[in-house]
Structure formats: structure tokens, C-alpha cells
Scaffold this active site. Structure first.
Site, PDB file in Angstrom:
ATOM      1  N   TRP A 157       0.823  -1.205   0.000  1.00 52.99           N
ATOM      2  CA  TRP A 157       0.000   0.000   0.000  1.00 52.99           C
ATOM      3  C   TRP A 157       0.859   1.257   0.000  1.00 52.99           C
ATOM      4  O   TRP A 157       0.668   2.149   0.818  1.00 52.99           O
ATOM      5  CB  TRP A 157      -0.931  -0.010   1.228  1.00 52.99           C
ATOM      6  CG  TRP A 157      -2.036  -1.017   1.122  1.00 52.99           C
ATOM      7  CD1 TRP A 157      -2.682  -1.398  -0.017  1.00 52.99           C
ATOM      8  CD2 TRP A 157      -2.631  -1.753   2.180  1.00 52.99           C
ATOM      9  NE1 TRP A 157      -3.635  -2.338   0.278  1.00 52.99           N
ATOM     10  CE2 TRP A 157      -3.640  -2.580   1.622  1.00 52.99           C
ATOM     11  CE3 TRP A 157      -2.427  -1.813   3.562  1.00 52.99           C
ATOM     12  CZ2 TRP A 157      -4.416  -3.443   2.375  1.00 52.99           C
ATOM     13  CZ3 TRP A 157      -3.213  -2.662   4.323  1.00 52.99           C
ATOM     14  CH2 TRP A 157      -4.202  -3.477   3.733  1.00 52.99           C
ATOM     15  N   HIS A 177      -6.689   3.376   1.422  1.00 53.96           N
ATOM     16  CA  HIS A 177      -7.943   2.639   1.550  1.00 53.96           C
ATOM     17  C   HIS A 177      -8.891   3.417   2.462  1.00 53.96           C
ATOM     18  O   HIS A 177      -8.493   4.428   3.050  1.00 53.96           O
ATOM     19  CB  HIS A 177      -7.720   1.202   2.069  1.00 53.96           C
ATOM     20  CG  HIS A 177      -6.883   1.104   3.315  1.00 53.96           C
ATOM     21  ND1 HIS A 177      -6.659  -0.077   3.977  1.00 53.96           N
ATOM     22  CD2 HIS A 177      -6.203   2.040   4.037  1.00 53.96           C
ATOM     23  CE1 HIS A 177      -5.889   0.132   5.030  1.00 53.96           C
ATOM     24  NE2 HIS A 177      -5.601   1.394   5.086  1.00 53.96           N
ATOM     25  N   ARG A 203      -2.964   4.972  -4.695  1.00 49.04           N
ATOM     26  CA  ARG A 203      -1.842   4.047  -4.481  1.00 49.04           C
ATOM     27  C   ARG A 203      -0.750   4.337  -5.478  1.00 49.04           C
ATOM     28  O   ARG A 203      -1.022   4.601  -6.650  1.00 49.04           O
ATOM     29  CB  ARG A 203      -2.303   2.601  -4.620  1.00 49.04           C
ATOM     30  CG  ARG A 203      -3.247   2.241  -3.480  1.00 49.04           C
ATOM     31  CD  ARG A 203      -3.594   0.801  -3.426  1.00 49.04           C
ATOM     32  NE  ARG A 203      -4.594   0.626  -2.371  1.00 49.04           N
ATOM     33  CZ  ARG A 203      -5.095  -0.536  -2.002  1.00 49.04           C
ATOM     34  NH1 ARG A 203      -4.682  -1.643  -2.587  1.00 49.04           N
ATOM     35  NH2 ARG A 203      -5.984  -0.596  -1.039  1.00 49.04           N
ATOM     36  N   GLN A 217     -13.326   3.263  -3.065  1.00 49.95           N
ATOM     37  CA  GLN A 217     -13.698   2.106  -2.244  1.00 49.95           C
ATOM     38  C   GLN A 217     -14.968   2.426  -1.455  1.00 49.95           C
ATOM     39  O   GLN A 217     -15.312   3.591  -1.257  1.00 49.95           O
ATOM     40  CB  GLN A 217     -12.584   1.757  -1.257  1.00 49.95           C
ATOM     41  CG  GLN A 217     -11.366   1.121  -1.894  1.00 49.95           C
ATOM     42  CD  GLN A 217     -10.399   0.546  -0.854  1.00 49.95           C
ATOM     43  OE1 GLN A 217     -10.468   0.865   0.327  1.00 49.95           O
ATOM     44  NE2 GLN A 217      -9.489  -0.296  -1.322  1.00 49.95           N
ATOM     45  N   VAL A 260      -7.805  -7.610  10.664  1.00 51.20           N
ATOM     46  CA  VAL A 260      -8.919  -8.553  10.854  1.00 51.20           C
ATOM     47  C   VAL A 260      -8.393  -9.926  11.261  1.00 51.20           C
ATOM     48  O   VAL A 260      -7.256 -10.281  10.989  1.00 51.20           O
ATOM     49  CB  VAL A 260      -9.769  -8.717   9.559  1.00 51.20           C
ATOM     50  CG1 VAL A 260     -10.634  -7.510   9.309  1.00 51.20           C
ATOM     51  CG2 VAL A 260      -8.901  -9.023   8.360  1.00 51.20           C
ATOM     52  N   ALA A 316     -15.858  -6.214   8.986  1.00 54.03           N
ATOM     53  CA  ALA A 316     -15.564  -5.060   8.134  1.00 54.03           C
ATOM     54  C   ALA A 316     -15.196  -5.566   6.750  1.00 54.03           C
ATOM     55  O   ALA A 316     -14.797  -6.717   6.582  1.00 54.03           O
ATOM     56  CB  ALA A 316     -14.420  -4.236   8.715  1.00 54.03           C
TER      57      ALA A 316
HETATM   58  C1  YSA Z   1     -10.005  -5.613   4.337  1.00 57.27           C
HETATM   59  C2  YSA Z   1     -10.489  -6.056   5.567  1.00 57.27           C
HETATM   60  C3  YSA Z   1     -11.360  -5.209   6.250  1.00 57.27           C
HETATM   61  O1  YSA Z   1     -11.790  -5.604   7.498  1.00 57.27           O
HETATM   62  C4  YSA Z   1     -11.778  -4.010   5.732  1.00 57.27           C
HETATM   63  C5  YSA Z   1     -11.313  -3.600   4.508  1.00 57.27           C
HETATM   64  C6  YSA Z   1     -10.425  -4.400   3.818  1.00 57.27           C
HETATM   65  C7  YSA Z   1      -9.884  -3.956   2.524  1.00 57.27           C
HETATM   66  C8  YSA Z   1      -8.533  -3.266   2.630  1.00 57.27           C
HETATM   67  N1  YSA Z   1      -8.624  -1.994   3.294  1.00 57.27           N
HETATM   68  C9  YSA Z   1      -7.994  -3.078   1.239  1.00 57.27           C
HETATM   69  O2  YSA Z   1      -7.849  -1.961   0.776  1.00 57.27           O
HETATM   70  N2  YSA Z   1      -7.755  -4.204   0.600  1.00 57.27           N
HETATM   71  S1  YSA Z   1      -7.267  -4.287  -0.936  1.00 57.27           S
HETATM   72  O3  YSA Z   1      -5.990  -3.654  -1.068  1.00 57.27           O
HETATM   73  O4  YSA Z   1      -7.298  -5.649  -1.336  1.00 57.27           O
HETATM   74  O5  YSA Z   1      -8.301  -3.454  -1.749  1.00 57.27           O
HETATM   75  C10 YSA Z   1      -9.689  -3.741  -1.638  1.00 57.27           C
HETATM   76  C11 YSA Z   1     -10.322  -3.678  -3.000  1.00 57.27           C
HETATM   77  O6  YSA Z   1     -10.048  -2.418  -3.600  1.00 57.27           O
HETATM   78  C12 YSA Z   1      -9.752  -4.685  -3.975  1.00 57.27           C
HETATM   79  O7  YSA Z   1     -10.380  -5.925  -3.828  1.00 57.27           O
HETATM   80  C13 YSA Z   1     -10.053  -4.039  -5.287  1.00 57.27           C
HETATM   81  O8  YSA Z   1     -11.400  -4.257  -5.630  1.00 57.27           O
HETATM   82  C14 YSA Z   1      -9.873  -2.585  -4.980  1.00 57.27           C
HETATM   83  N3  YSA Z   1      -8.522  -2.130  -5.354  1.00 57.27           N
HETATM   84  C15 YSA Z   1      -7.402  -2.194  -4.620  1.00 57.27           C
HETATM   85  N4  YSA Z   1      -6.370  -1.648  -5.287  1.00 57.27           N
HETATM   86  C16 YSA Z   1      -6.845  -1.236  -6.473  1.00 57.27           C
HETATM   87  C17 YSA Z   1      -8.225  -1.537  -6.519  1.00 57.27           C
HETATM   88  N5  YSA Z   1      -8.992  -1.229  -7.572  1.00 57.27           N
HETATM   89  C18 YSA Z   1      -8.404  -0.622  -8.592  1.00 57.27           C
HETATM   90  N6  YSA Z   1      -7.092  -0.283  -8.636  1.00 57.27           N
HETATM   91  C19 YSA Z   1      -6.288  -0.555  -7.601  1.00 57.27           C
HETATM   92  N7  YSA Z   1      -5.018  -0.196  -7.637  1.00 57.27           N
END
Ligand code: YSA
Length: 348
Positions: A157, A177, A203, A217, A260, A316
Site C-alpha cells: 500500500w 484505503h 496508491r 472504495q 482482521v 468489516a
Molecule cells: C479488508 C479487511 C477489512 O476488514 C476491511 C477492509 C479491507 C480492505 C482493505 N482496506 C484493502 O484496501 N484491501 S485491498 O488492497 O485488497 O483493496 C480492496 C479492493 O479495492 C480490492 O479488492 C479491489 O477491488 C480494490 N482495489 C485495490 N487496489 C486497487 C483496486 N482497484 C483498482 N485499482 C487498484 N489499484
């Protein structure tokens, strides 16, 4: 003193003047000057009371007749001019029967449409919508979510940092996020909690068909007594069914997020290749496109917010709006959404 002859003279004069009025403006000027409130004939009619009684009747009749005649002439002249104008338009190269040029109508961006749809689904399940800052403190984006300075999740991240630091509060960054709002909200509220948090995230990463450097998000947070993994699963299932319909396959599998325990992720089957093409840019041949991370809120996070983790539990999730829009509309490259190409955007 006006007499009947004078009325007749006025009638003849004004008829001639009317015949010379060649457009709508001239007609209106004539009407005001002759028939208006302080017009020539109106003045004669108003002055009747001052006339000798023997003259009054005769003059009144003549003036009223003249007024009625001029009103008829005016209506006739208006009709003549309108017909002439229409004939002139039709005779020229202008086709007055052509329909007007349609004005282009704007519409909501597909990501806004998808975002509103997601929020509507959660609103019906009893979740309130709140927003948080896009410029965030590293404490909320990382540390308070159990991601300390040296944690490998920070590499995943990476983001854009600000040079200035607010005095003593920590470093500022563009949030990666929407999860920091979990902490901010729990700091100020007591359970029961049911919220969704929509918002932009950033990001520092290379873009490809499923990754943008800016994306939206929706965070989901529920904290209460007796919340279990079954509630998480049921909520996510209902959300997927409402967004994608019952014909789509959904996969819930293990994952890891420091905030989590246990952690899961939700994926939807690939619309582009259905898992048959190893070179597929949407699923890379895996058959699944991940749309969210989720899990049961870590007890340490509940405790740090002042909640008794023996009493309260919570789930969450954080979902990517662009990925959900890709799946809903069959868009094979996420980058189309932000290129501002009307040929693409006007399809939604
Ligand atoms: C996990 C657990 C929790 O209890 C609450 C929230 C989360 C999610 C965590 N905060 C998170 O950001 N996870 S993630 O990096 O996997 O991103 C979540 C979702 O955002 C992904 O599944 C995807 O749908 C989207 N995402 C992430 N990076 C992205 C993106 N979509 C487009 N471009 C990117 N660079």
C-alpha cells in the site's frame, strides 16, 4: 373640440398609418399610439363627458365605431404580416419544418452510478453512510490498523506522501484505503455501529487492466454484540446478489489483512474469459476477479477504540467500486473509466 368629422379624419389617417406598418414592432407602436390607454381614440372617448349633451351621443357612437373598425384592421394586418413572414421563410433555403437540433444530455459517470447502487443496497440493510478525509495521517492509515512502520503490508500500500507535517500529529499521505475511517468512527461512537464509507483512495503503483493509481472504495463496518462470521458472509452474499444478480458465481476465500482475524476476500467469476484464457488481462486465467477484502475486526482494534472485545465483535469489508463496475458492465480495462472519452462514457 373634436367633432364627428375629426373622428372620421382620424380613422382615415390611422388606417393609412396601419397599412404602412411593416413589422411586428411597428404594429405594436401603432396600437399603443392609437388604441392604447392614452391613445388618440381613447382620448376622444374619455373627453365625451365634457361635450355638450346634443353632441355627446353622436360623437360617442362615431368614436366607438371607429375604434372597433381600427381593432379589426389591426387584427387583419397582424395576420397578413405573419403569413408574409412565413412565406418568406419557406421560399428561402431554410426548411422551417425541420426538427430542431437535439441538445446533448449529460449523464452520471458509470462509477457514480455503481457507487450509488452499492450505497442503496447497504442503506436498505440499515447501514448509514459517512465520509472521511482523503488526506490522512499515517497513524490512521497504517499504525492504528496494526500496520507498523516496518510491516510488509506498507509496501503493498505505497502511496503519495506530503512534505509538510502538522505539528506533532504525524505524517500526511493520500489514504490508500477507506479503512482508516473504521478507527476514526469507532473513536467517537459506541456500538451498535453499522456504517458504509465511500471515497477515493490512492496508491503509488503501476497501472494495468485491473489497477488504477486512484480508485474508489466503499468500506463496511458493523460492530455489535453477537456479530459473527455468518453475518459477514450473509451481508456480502446479499450485496453480491443485488449487484450482480443470482446468475453470477461468487467466491469467498481466505486472505490476510493485519486489522482482521480471520481475513477473507470476495471474488466474482471473470466475464471476459470465464477462466479459459491464461493471457486474460481481467483474471489472468484464474477465473476470478477480486472485488473486496473483509474479515472479523481484530480484537486489539476493538480494545484500542475502548470497546470490550469480550462483549463486542464486528465485521468489516472494503470493496473496489471500479472493479465492481467492470464486472457489472463487462468493461475489460479499468483505465477506460478515467480517460474522459465520451465514446466510452456515453454508453452508460
Ligand atoms: C479488508 C479487511 C477489512 O476488514 C476491511 C477492509 C479491507 C480492505 C482493505 N482496506 C484493502 O484496501 N484491501 S485491498 O488492497 O485488497 O483493496 C480492496 C479492493 O479495492 C480490492 O479488492 C479491489 O477491488 C480494490 N482495489 C485495490 N487496489 C486497487 C483496486 N482497484 C483498482 N485499482 C487498484 N489499484
Amino acid at each position: 373640440m373634436s367633432s364627428v368629422e375629426e373622428v372620421e379624419a382620424a380613422l382615415a389617417e390611422e388606417r393609412a398609418a396601419l397599412a404602412g406598418a411593416g413589422d411586428e414592432r411597428a404594429l405594436e407602436e401603432w396600437r399603443t399610439r392609437v388604441l392604447g390607454r392614452s391613445g388618440r381614440l381613447t382620448a376622444i372617448l374619455r373627453s365625451l363627458g365634457e361635450r355638450p349633451p346634443e353632441l355627446r351621443r353622436e360623437l360617442g357612437r362615431a368614436a366607438n365605431q371607429a375604434k372597433a373598425a381600427l381593432e379589426r384592421d389591426l387584427a387583419e394586418r397582424q395576420r397578413e404580416l405573419a403569413e408574409r413572414e412565413l412565406a418568406a421563410l419557406s421560399a428561402g433555403s431554410l426548411d422551417v419544418t425541420l426538427p430542431g437540433r437535439p441538445r446533448p444530455r449529460g449523464g452520471l459517470h458509470p462509477i457514480t452510478q455503481t457507487l450509488r447502487e452499492i450505497l442503496a443496497v447497504f442503506s436498505e440493510m440499515g447501514f448509514a453512510s459517512v465520509e472521511g478525509p482523503e488526506v490522512e495521517l499515517d497513524r490512521y492509515n497504517f499504525d492504528r490498523l496494526r500496520i507498523p512502520e516496518d510491516h510488509p503490508a506498507r509496501d503493498m500500500w505505497d502511496t503519495f506522501w506530503f512534505d509538510e507535517e502538522p505539528s506533532g500529529a504525524g505524517r500526511l499521505l493520500l489514504r490508500t484505503h477507506t479503512s482508516p475511517m473504521q478507527i476514526r468512527y469507532m473513536e467517537r461512537h459506541e456500538p451498535p455501529i453499522r456504517i458504509v464509507v465511500p471515497g477515493r483512495c490512492y496508491r503509488y503503483e503501476a497501472t494495468d487492466a485491473t489497477h488504477e493509481w486512484m480508485m474508489q472504495q466503499v468500506e463496511v463496518l458493523a460492530v455489535d454484540e453477537g456479530i459473527s462470521m455468518a453475518d459477514l458472509k450473509g451481508t456480502l452474499w446479499e450485496c453480491a446478489r443485488r449487484l450482480f444478480g443470482s446468475g453470477r458465481q461468487v467466491l469467498l476465500r481466505n486472505s490476510y489483512f493485519p486489522f482482521v482475524e480471520p481475513g477473507v476476500e470476495l471474488a466474482v467469476d471473470c466475464f471476459a474469459c470465464d477462466g479459459t484464457d491464461p493471457a486474460c488481462t481481467v483474471c489472468r486465467g484464474s477465473r476470478w476477479l477480486e472485488i473486496m477484502g473483509a474479515g472479523m475486526v481484530h480484537p486489539e482494534i476493538l480494545e484500542a477504540s475502548g470497546y470490550d472485545s469480550g462483549r463486542y465483535t464486528g465485521f468489516a469489508a472494503g470493496m473496489g467500486v471500479e472493479r465492481i463496475a467492470m464486472l457489472r458492465y463487462g468493461v475489460e480495462d479499468i483505465r477506460h473509466f478515467y480517460q474522459n472519452d465520451l465514446r466510452f462514457l456515453s454508453q452508460f
